[in-house]
Design a protein around this motif. Sequence first.
Motif, PDB file in Angstrom:
ATOM      1  N   PHE A   1       0.852  -1.188   0.000  1.00 10.31           N
ATOM      2  CA  PHE A   1       0.000   0.000   0.000  1.00 10.31           C
ATOM      3  C   PHE A   1       0.887   1.237   0.000  1.00 10.31           C
ATOM      4  N   ARG A   2       0.288   2.405  -0.107  1.00 11.72           N
ATOM      5  CA  ARG A   2       1.084   3.609  -0.277  1.00 11.72           C
ATOM      6  C   ARG A   2       0.541   4.761   0.573  1.00 11.72           C
TER       7      ARG A   2
ATOM      8  N   GLU B   1       6.119  10.790  -0.483  1.00 12.68           N
ATOM      9  CA  GLU B   1       5.260   9.594  -0.640  1.00 12.68           C
ATOM     10  C   GLU B   1       6.118   8.343  -0.774  1.00 12.68           C
ATOM     11  N   VAL B   2       5.681   7.257  -0.175  1.00  6.56           N
ATOM     12  CA  VAL B   2       6.355   5.960  -0.315  1.00  6.56           C
ATOM     13  C   VAL B   2       5.305   4.859  -0.443  1.00  6.56           C
ATOM     14  N   THR B   3       5.779   3.691  -0.875  1.00  5.96           N
ATOM     15  CA  THR B   3       4.939   2.489  -0.750  1.00  5.96           C
ATOM     16  C   THR B   3       5.557   1.604   0.325  1.00  5.96           C
TER      17      THR B   3
ATOM     18  N   THR C   1      10.253  -0.396   2.383  1.00  6.46           N
ATOM     19  CA  THR C   1       9.755   0.834   1.751  1.00  6.46           C
ATOM     20  C   THR C   1      10.303   0.873   0.340  1.00  6.46           C
ATOM     21  N   GLU C   2       9.498   1.300  -0.576  1.00 14.05           N
ATOM     22  CA  GLU C   2       9.889   1.351  -1.978  1.00 14.05           C
ATOM     23  C   GLU C   2       9.388   2.652  -2.591  1.00 14.05           C
ATOM     24  N   PRO C   3      10.040   3.115  -3.665  1.00 19.38           N
ATOM     25  CA  PRO C   3       9.526   4.313  -4.343  1.00 19.38           C
ATOM     26  C   PRO C   3       8.178   3.995  -4.996  1.00 19.38           C
ATOM     27  N   LEU C   4       7.412   5.028  -5.304  1.00 21.65           N
ATOM     28  CA  LEU C   4       6.141   4.812  -5.998  1.00 21.65           C
ATOM     29  C   LEU C   4       6.407   4.122  -7.329  1.00 21.65           C
ATOM     30  N   PRO C   5       5.606   3.118  -7.689  1.00 22.93           N
ATOM     31  CA  PRO C   5       5.828   2.456  -8.988  1.00 22.93           C
ATOM     32  C   PRO C   5       5.518   3.418 -10.132  1.00 22.93           C
TER      33      PRO C   5
ATOM     34  N   LYS D   1      -2.987   0.944  -9.981  1.00 24.51           N
ATOM     35  CA  LYS D   1      -3.697   1.218 -11.252  1.00 24.51           C
ATOM     36  C   LYS D   1      -4.870   2.179 -11.068  1.00 24.51           C
ATOM     37  N   TRP D   2      -5.287   2.411  -9.813  1.00 26.27           N
ATOM     38  CA  TRP D   2      -6.475   3.197  -9.507  1.00 26.27           C
ATOM     39  C   TRP D   2      -7.676   2.609 -10.276  1.00 26.27           C
TER      40      TRP D   2
END
Lengths: 276, 276
Positions: free
Chosen positions: B36-37, B86-88, B113-117, B238-239
Amino acid sequence: MPFHQYFNGEIFPVDTALFKTNDLGLLRGYGLFDFFRTYNGVPFRWDDYWARFENSARLLKLSLPLTKEATSRILADLHALSGEQEVTFRFVLTGGYAPDSVHVVQPNFLIRTEPLPRDNPAGKLKGIKVLPYEYVRDLPEIKSTNYVHMILMADEMERQQASDLLFYKNGEVSELTRSNVFIISGNQLITADRNVLHGITRRVVMELAAPHMQVVERTLTLQELLDADEVFTTSSTKWVMPIVQVGDRQIGDGTAGKQTLFLQGLFEKYVESWGR
Amino acid sequence: MPFHQYFNGEIFPVDTALFKTNDLGLLRGYGLFDFFRTYNGVPFRWDDYWARFENSARLLKLSLPLTKEATSRILADLHALSGEQEVTFRFVLTGGYAPDSVHVVQPNFLIRTEPLPRDNPAGKLKGIKVLPYEYVRDLPEIKSTNYVHMILMADEMERQQASDLLFYKNGEVSELTRSNVFIISGNQLITADRNVLHGITRRVVMELAAPHMQVVERTLTLQELLDADEVFTTSSTKWVMPIVQVGDRQIGDGTAGKQTLFLQGLFEKYVESWGR
């Protein structure tokens, strides 16, 4: 016992933390493995295990980072480091580290050495109980790392004093969680021909049985299995293990079958003389 | 960008090798995850994600080593360390290290933690193509780590210029590899009610749509989907993403549907105001 492991070109003690956390085996279940042992210090049916591992890798579209010969030398090194007469080897090949957690870039290749698993001598003589379980493995020809149902059902098996699950689907038997299944009916030795992993012990047992009985690979129903004279399972750790109970249902008279014990004897002689 | 990860009580840089090689997630595919983000720096629908993660853990019989509150504090620490607005977050819970490679002793809990895809803004406007794929996920209610088919088919999807797989079995649609699927037919918004992971974005979209159309959860056939006015998929990355082609078959007139774009707009407004 200083067991070691090979990982992507280097050798480490077996309890070293090696995997980064974006491995596709870990994050996405994208991995395969194989598992075999030595007898008299010589890897058992290495040609067969390597061929199966190569085939699994091809089906999962993973390139093998090593040749058979290079791998063979690593097995010898790991074996020597163990200081043991006999060891087991566990191969694990995963999709590797994936920046996007989807695409394979470079597989990770691990070879662990492990002590021989605890044997079940009582089971070999008396036979074991298994639970029927409606399930068929996804991509059954691949020795993938997906064993979720086996672990999920571990407590239930213990509660019911069962040793394993017998997978069937739509009335058709395939295999156990980590081993193949045979029935003996009259002079026929029958094993499932589809939705199974083609076990090396399965193959050896069919070779050994061929001079003595008719060996048949075909669709096998659960009803046939329940009505069979004898039932047994085969794997590199179970050898030829009689199955005497399936859920509440007893097989034959509930004791290990005579022909099963005969095949078990042939298999024991075969591995005792392996590499000599 | 110093992204970090939490693992069993400690915090490490995100590329540290952490997993020993007898982890049941790695060897047996026994693991689950969640993803999640943040929006405006605040974890999106954290209560819902935690509840789903707890439910997956319960279904896989894995005990959670942390409370929701303790986990929440770790998220805040990891977020602060990233230095990003922002992070995921990616949760991974595995069966842990198993001496016998079968029984769970103590789960391993990882939070990356990962950057936003990378976003797909063109897809959001023009819609995407998916390939119909006959498959139903095993244990679909669990967000398990089994994504073998998605990775196996990655090349084929690229070849056919498709973005994802649409899973169906016996004529019944379930979901995409990592997202839910909806159709719009007249004034009805319809989504599959079984063999699906209950997505948080799926839930939000149903909430947002409810004042405007009739929202129905029920069995959904592939034929209905192909004949629908509009089709779209939902996920945290993907929203609300229009689907305009399924294999060779065009949906509607092959452009993003008007009602889909309306719901996409509602979703965008919702996340833009999240945490404010």
